[in-house]
Design an enzyme around this catalytic site. Structure first.
Site, PDB file in Angstrom:
ATOM      1  N   ARG A  45       0.866  -1.174   0.000  1.00 44.09           N
ATOM      2  CA  ARG A  45       0.000   0.000   0.000  1.00 44.09           C
ATOM      3  C   ARG A  45       0.904   1.225   0.000  1.00 44.09           C
ATOM      4  O   ARG A  45       1.943   1.252   0.695  1.00 44.09           O
ATOM      5  CB  ARG A  45      -0.907   0.025   1.244  1.00 44.09           C
ATOM      6  N   HIS A  58      -0.680   0.431 -10.013  1.00 45.19           N
ATOM      7  CA  HIS A  58      -1.348  -0.557  -9.150  1.00 45.19           C
ATOM      8  C   HIS A  58      -1.799  -1.803  -9.939  1.00 45.19           C
ATOM      9  O   HIS A  58      -2.992  -2.072 -10.079  1.00 45.19           O
ATOM     10  CB  HIS A  58      -2.541   0.087  -8.417  1.00 45.19           C
ATOM     11  N   GLU A 104      -3.634   7.532  -4.490  1.00 48.42           N
ATOM     12  CA  GLU A 104      -3.904   7.092  -5.868  1.00 48.42           C
ATOM     13  C   GLU A 104      -5.149   7.764  -6.426  1.00 48.42           C
ATOM     14  O   GLU A 104      -6.124   7.914  -5.684  1.00 48.42           O
ATOM     15  CB  GLU A 104      -4.081   5.571  -5.897  1.00 48.42           C
TER      16      GLU A 104
HETATM   17  C1  DGY Z   1      -5.305  -5.930  -3.178  1.00 47.07           C
HETATM   18  O1  DGY Z   1      -5.942  -6.964  -3.436  1.00 47.07           O
HETATM   19  O2  DGY Z   1      -5.322  -5.411  -2.071  1.00 47.07           O
HETATM   20  C2  DGY Z   1      -4.504  -5.376  -4.287  1.00 47.07           C
HETATM   21  O3  DGY Z   1      -3.901  -4.191  -3.955  1.00 47.07           O
HETATM   22  C3  DGY Z   1      -5.340  -5.263  -5.543  1.00 47.07           C
HETATM   23  O4  DGY Z   1      -4.478  -5.371  -6.618  1.00 47.07           O
END
Ligand code: DGY
Length: 320
Positions: free
Chosen positions: A239, A286, A268
């Site tokens: 993240r 992402h 984002e």
């Molecule tokens: C998640 O599943 O948390 C990812 O970041 C999506 O790609």
């Protein structure tokens, strides 16, 4: 009467078909669902299938007074107020495991691309500035014999570690109580647990695989970056806010580290403007779980969680 389910976006047709046999499905069909619309449309529904870009906060949860389950299509669930949901007896589920390999593969794509300066090379060719092969052009860093430091040794961290042997790298890892030992093979050859400070100061690649919590927010800040080797790289597929982007831009500008590759960002789709102008950072949008197979499996698991809860079964993958 079938229970009403709200989807904040359309899912693959095979998955929609499974849901429609058991539920009355309402679906937002226009990109990211505006928050006000989510609050308005969740009323009267028994299940919400949300994306990681939807903010499922107290306002949504209070408006959804009939909700029994919130099924997030993603392994991360920092977009959901889990405590508020739990306080109202609403199950919250995520989609672990099905995206582990895709995310680990993308992590390696970033490691290879940034250490071999693929982004810089591509930009050179596209702007017509390449003058032909040169002995010392865009020299990168070899991986063999180097140390990969994995911060967060959960499913994805371990899957990344398992691939390290192919490239001749040893592995150092941190274990956090909240992510340390869930699922997947835990023994990784040529690997060693280490405190974060030591991992940062000894690793050639530092790869982040932590959920975003109040403890991990800006874990990689100025002091952490200053501890790293000047020849080292940071990779983030977890993240964005685990890294202080301003501090990272500072470290890259001042050559305190060699480079970084980011799949995720603090706000984002915004990227810190200083990062946008630097050559030694690779930026992708992402893409961790972005394969057709994985996204279908994620949607399918979210829907199976909904059907389980609405038919009185325990959720398959409740968030921990
Ligand atoms: C998640 O599943 O948390 C990812 O970041 C999506 O790609």
């Amino acid at each position: 009467m079938k229970p009403a389910v709200l989807l904040t976006r359309k899912l693959p047709s095979s998955v929609m078909a499974r849901l429609e046999t058991a539920c009355d499905v309402e679906c937002f069909d226009g990109g990211t669902m505006p928050h006000e619309e989510l609050v308005a449309r969740v009323a009267g529904t028994r299940a919400l299938v949300s994306m990681i870009t939807d903010t499922v906060d107290r306002a949504v949860i209070e408006a959804g007074s009939d909700l029994r389950v919130i099924a997030n299509v993603g392994v991360g669930y920092n977009n959901i107020d889990v405590a508020a949901a739990r306080a109202r007896g609403i199950a919250v589920t995520n989609t672990p495991d099905v995206l582990t390999d895709a995310t680990a593969d993308l992590t390696w794509a970033l490691i290879l691309a940034v250490t071999r300066r693929v982004g810089e090379g591509e930009r050179l060719v596209r702007r017509g500035a390449w003058r032909g092969w040169a002995f010392d052009q865009l020299l990168g860093m070899a991986l063999r014999g180097k140390q990969l430091g994995i911060v967060g040794f959960g499913r994805i961290g371990r899957a990344v570690a398992h691939r390290a042997g192919v490239f001749g790298m040893s592995v150092a890892y941190t274990v956090r109580a909240s992510v340390g030992r869930r699922g997947g093979p835990s023994r990784v050859p040529d690997s060693e647990p280490m405190p974060l400070d030591r991992l940062l100061s000894t690793s050639d690649i530092v790869s982040l695989h932590l959920p975003l919590t109040s403890e991990t927010l800006h874990l990689i800040d100025q002091p952490a970056l200053a501890r790293m080797k000047r020849t080292a790289y940071v990779i983030n597929t977890s993240r964005g806010a685990v890294v202080d982007e301003a501090a990272l831009a500072w470290a890259l500008t001042n050559r305190l580290i060699a480079g970084a590759a980011l799949d995720v960002y603090e706000r984002e789709p915004l990227v810190h403007p200083d990062l946008m102008t630097l050559e030694n950072v690779l930026l992708v949008p992402h893409l961790g779980s972005a394969t057709t197979e994985t996204r279908t499996a994620m949607a399918d698991l979210a829907v199976r969680n909904v059907v389980a809860v609405l038919t009185g079964q325990p959720p398959l993958t409740p968030v921990p």
